[in-house]
Design a protein around this motif. Structure first.
Motif, mmCIF file in Angstrom:
data_model
loop_
_atom_site.group_PDB
_atom_site.id
_atom_site.type_symbol
_atom_site.label_atom_id
_atom_site.label_comp_id
_atom_site.label_asym_id
_atom_site.label_seq_id
_atom_site.Cartn_x
_atom_site.Cartn_y
_atom_site.Cartn_z
ATOM 1 N N PHE A 182 56.063 -17.917 87.787
ATOM 2 C CA PHE A 182 54.723 -17.919 87.196
ATOM 3 C C PHE A 182 53.732 -17.198 88.113
ATOM 4 C CE2 PHE A 182 50.527 -19.415 86.148
ATOM 5 C CZ PHE A 182 50.537 -19.413 84.755
ATOM 6 N N VAL A 183 53.818 -17.458 89.422
ATOM 7 C CA VAL A 183 52.905 -16.801 90.376
ATOM 8 C C VAL A 183 53.042 -15.284 90.281
ATOM 9 C CG1 VAL A 183 52.346 -16.446 92.822
ATOM 10 C CG2 VAL A 183 52.838 -18.757 91.981
ATOM 11 N N PHE A 184 54.267 -14.778 90.375
ATOM 12 C CA PHE A 184 54.471 -13.328 90.389
ATOM 13 C C PHE A 184 54.256 -12.707 89.012
ATOM 14 C CE2 PHE A 184 56.067 -14.232 94.510
ATOM 15 C CZ PHE A 184 55.995 -13.046 95.229
ATOM 16 N N GLY A 185 54.596 -13.434 87.948
ATOM 17 C CA GLY A 185 54.339 -12.922 86.600
ATOM 18 C C GLY A 185 52.850 -12.798 86.328
ATOM 19 N N SER A 186 52.090 -13.847 86.671
ATOM 20 C CA SER A 186 50.643 -13.809 86.434
ATOM 21 C C SER A 186 49.953 -12.819 87.360
ATOM 22 C CB SER A 186 50.028 -15.212 86.574
ATOM 23 O OG SER A 186 50.231 -15.734 87.877
ATOM 24 N N LEU A 187 50.499 -12.629 88.570
ATOM 25 C CA LEU A 187 49.917 -11.639 89.487
ATOM 26 C C LEU A 187 50.151 -10.218 88.981
ATOM 27 C CD1 LEU A 187 48.434 -11.033 92.102
ATOM 28 C CD2 LEU A 187 50.623 -11.149 93.303
ATOM 29 N N THR A 188 51.308 -9.971 88.381
ATOM 30 C CA THR A 188 51.576 -8.659 87.776
ATOM 31 C C THR A 188 50.542 -8.375 86.685
ATOM 32 O OG1 THR A 188 53.952 -8.839 88.212
ATOM 33 C CG2 THR A 188 53.276 -7.275 86.516
ATOM 34 N N ILE A 189 50.285 -9.367 85.838
ATOM 35 C CA ILE A 189 49.289 -9.214 84.765
ATOM 36 C C ILE A 189 47.907 -8.981 85.351
ATOM 37 C CG2 ILE A 189 48.134 -10.409 82.854
ATOM 38 C CD1 ILE A 189 50.870 -11.846 82.386
ATOM 39 N N LEU A 190 47.570 -9.704 86.426
ATOM 40 C CA LEU A 190 46.259 -9.547 87.068
ATOM 41 C C LEU A 190 46.062 -8.116 87.565
ATOM 42 C CD1 LEU A 190 43.599 -10.592 88.262
ATOM 43 C CD2 LEU A 190 44.907 -11.381 90.255
ATOM 44 N N PHE A 191 47.046 -7.588 88.290
ATOM 45 C CA PHE A 191 46.919 -6.221 88.791
ATOM 46 C C PHE A 191 46.811 -5.223 87.636
ATOM 47 C CE2 PHE A 191 48.885 -7.542 93.002
ATOM 48 C CZ PHE A 191 47.763 -7.225 93.754
ATOM 49 N N LEU A 192 47.567 -5.446 86.575
ATOM 50 C CA LEU A 192 47.512 -4.555 85.413
ATOM 51 C C LEU A 192 46.121 -4.572 84.778
ATOM 52 C CD1 LEU A 192 49.006 -2.723 83.370
ATOM 53 C CD2 LEU A 192 49.598 -4.796 82.097
ATOM 54 N N LEU A 193 45.575 -5.769 84.578
ATOM 55 C CA LEU A 193 44.232 -5.883 83.981
ATOM 56 C C LEU A 193 43.176 -5.218 84.861
ATOM 57 C CD1 LEU A 193 44.306 -9.597 82.705
ATOM 58 C CD2 LEU A 193 44.356 -7.519 81.297
ATOM 59 N N LEU A 194 43.265 -5.442 86.178
ATOM 60 C CA LEU A 194 42.279 -4.846 87.085
ATOM 61 C C LEU A 194 42.416 -3.328 87.142
ATOM 62 C CD1 LEU A 194 42.394 -7.435 90.016
ATOM 63 C CD2 LEU A 194 40.504 -7.056 88.414
ATOM 64 N N ALA A 195 43.659 -2.821 87.105
ATOM 65 C CA ALA A 195 43.876 -1.368 87.125
ATOM 66 C C ALA A 195 43.299 -0.725 85.870
ATOM 67 C CB ALA A 195 45.367 -1.062 87.253
ATOM 68 N N ILE A 196 43.529 -1.351 84.715
ATOM 69 C CA ILE A 196 42.995 -0.806 83.457
ATOM 70 C C ILE A 196 41.481 -0.909 83.438
ATOM 71 C CG2 ILE A 196 42.914 -1.129 80.953
ATOM 72 C CD1 ILE A 196 45.835 -2.117 81.126
ATOM 73 N N SER A 197 40.942 -2.027 83.935
ATOM 74 C CA SER A 197 39.489 -2.210 83.979
ATOM 75 C C SER A 197 38.823 -1.135 84.826
ATOM 76 C CB SER A 197 39.159 -3.601 84.537
ATOM 77 O OG SER A 197 37.774 -3.735 84.768
ATOM 78 N N ASP A 198 39.393 -0.870 86.020
ATOM 79 C CA ASP A 198 38.805 0.161 86.881
ATOM 80 C C ASP A 198 39.020 1.551 86.307
ATOM 81 O OD1 ASP A 198 37.929 -1.741 88.636
ATOM 82 O OD2 ASP A 198 38.967 -0.958 90.379
ATOM 83 N N GLY A 199 40.196 1.790 85.706
ATOM 84 C CA GLY A 199 40.498 3.108 85.159
ATOM 85 C C GLY A 199 39.655 3.468 83.951
ATOM 86 N N THR A 200 39.248 2.453 83.176
ATOM 87 C CA THR A 200 38.476 2.706 81.947
ATOM 88 C C THR A 200 37.000 2.363 82.094
ATOM 89 O OG1 THR A 200 38.928 0.485 81.085
ATOM 90 C CG2 THR A 200 40.506 2.224 80.531
ATOM 91 N N GLY A 201 36.644 1.669 83.182
ATOM 92 C CA GLY A 201 35.268 1.226 83.354
ATOM 93 C C GLY A 201 34.909 0.053 82.456
#
Length: 198
Positions: free
Chosen positions: A135-154
């Motif tokens: 759960f820790v690593f699965g949710s952390l993968t999702i977190l990094f993905l969301l933050l990467a998309i957020s920064d990439g798209t503004g």
């Protein structure tokens, strides 16, 4: 001459389990940073200090101890995420000192995306460990993905959603760390982590 037989020497592992330290250091620092991402607090010296000393140095120390315990997964995870926190603080502090310009949104997206890829690959290691770490690593993968998309798209709204998800991720790491600690202290399952049956 009487032949002698050497008695086998048993080597006892007297090194303490560093996992609770590493998981709590990661989890508490992650929760505090994501309080900022969710919009509850502003970025401040408290978050940066946690990133340097607890999320950063404490995890690196935990990783080094994992190496002495011959735990390659723990070494790789704790040392890598410890240096993640130190590098993240560097990305914030170095531009404020005027040494280098701050990274662009695309640059931050690439940085977070690479950490997301690393975490996703590390997730496969947890499939042999326990459900809590999954759960820790699965949710952390999702977190990094969301933050990467957020920064990439503004997309700031997506960044706020990532903040809530990051609080859950950090809390799950704290739970897993405390479960390791309390289960060891009491010699029984106080907080379940869902060990994987081999």
């Amino acid at each position: 001459m009487i032949p002698t037989v050497q008695a086998p020497v048993t080597v006892k592992d007297n090194i303490a389990n560093p996992a609770p330290l590493g998981l709590c250091a990661f989890g508490m620092t992650t929760v505090l940073l994501n309080f900022k991402n969710a919009g509850f607090i502003e970025i401040n010296s408290m978050i940066l200090a946690m990133g340097i000393f607890y999320g950063g140095l404490a995890q690196v120390i935990a990783g080094i101890i994992e190496a002495k315990k011959n735990n390659t997964f723990g070494l790789t995870a704790f040392t890598s995420y410890g240096f993640f926190w130190l590098s993240l603080v560097g990305l914030i502090v170095i531009p404020s000192l005027g040494w280098m310009p701050k990274p662009s949104e695309a640059g931050m997206s690439a940085y977070l995306g690479m950490w997301g890829l690393f975490t996703f690959l590390m997730f496969f290691g947890t499939l042999k460990l326990n459900r809590a770490l999954q759960f820790v690593f699965g949710s952390l993968t999702i977190l990094f993905l969301l933050l990467a998309i957020s920064d990439g798209t503004g997309n700031k709204g997506l960044g706020q959603i990532a903040g809530y998800e990051g609080i859950i991720c950090g809390a799950s790491a704290i739970y897993t760390g405390m479960a390791n600690l309390l289960n060891e202290v009491y010699g029984k399952t106080v907080l379940p982590i869902g060990p994987v049956q081999s």
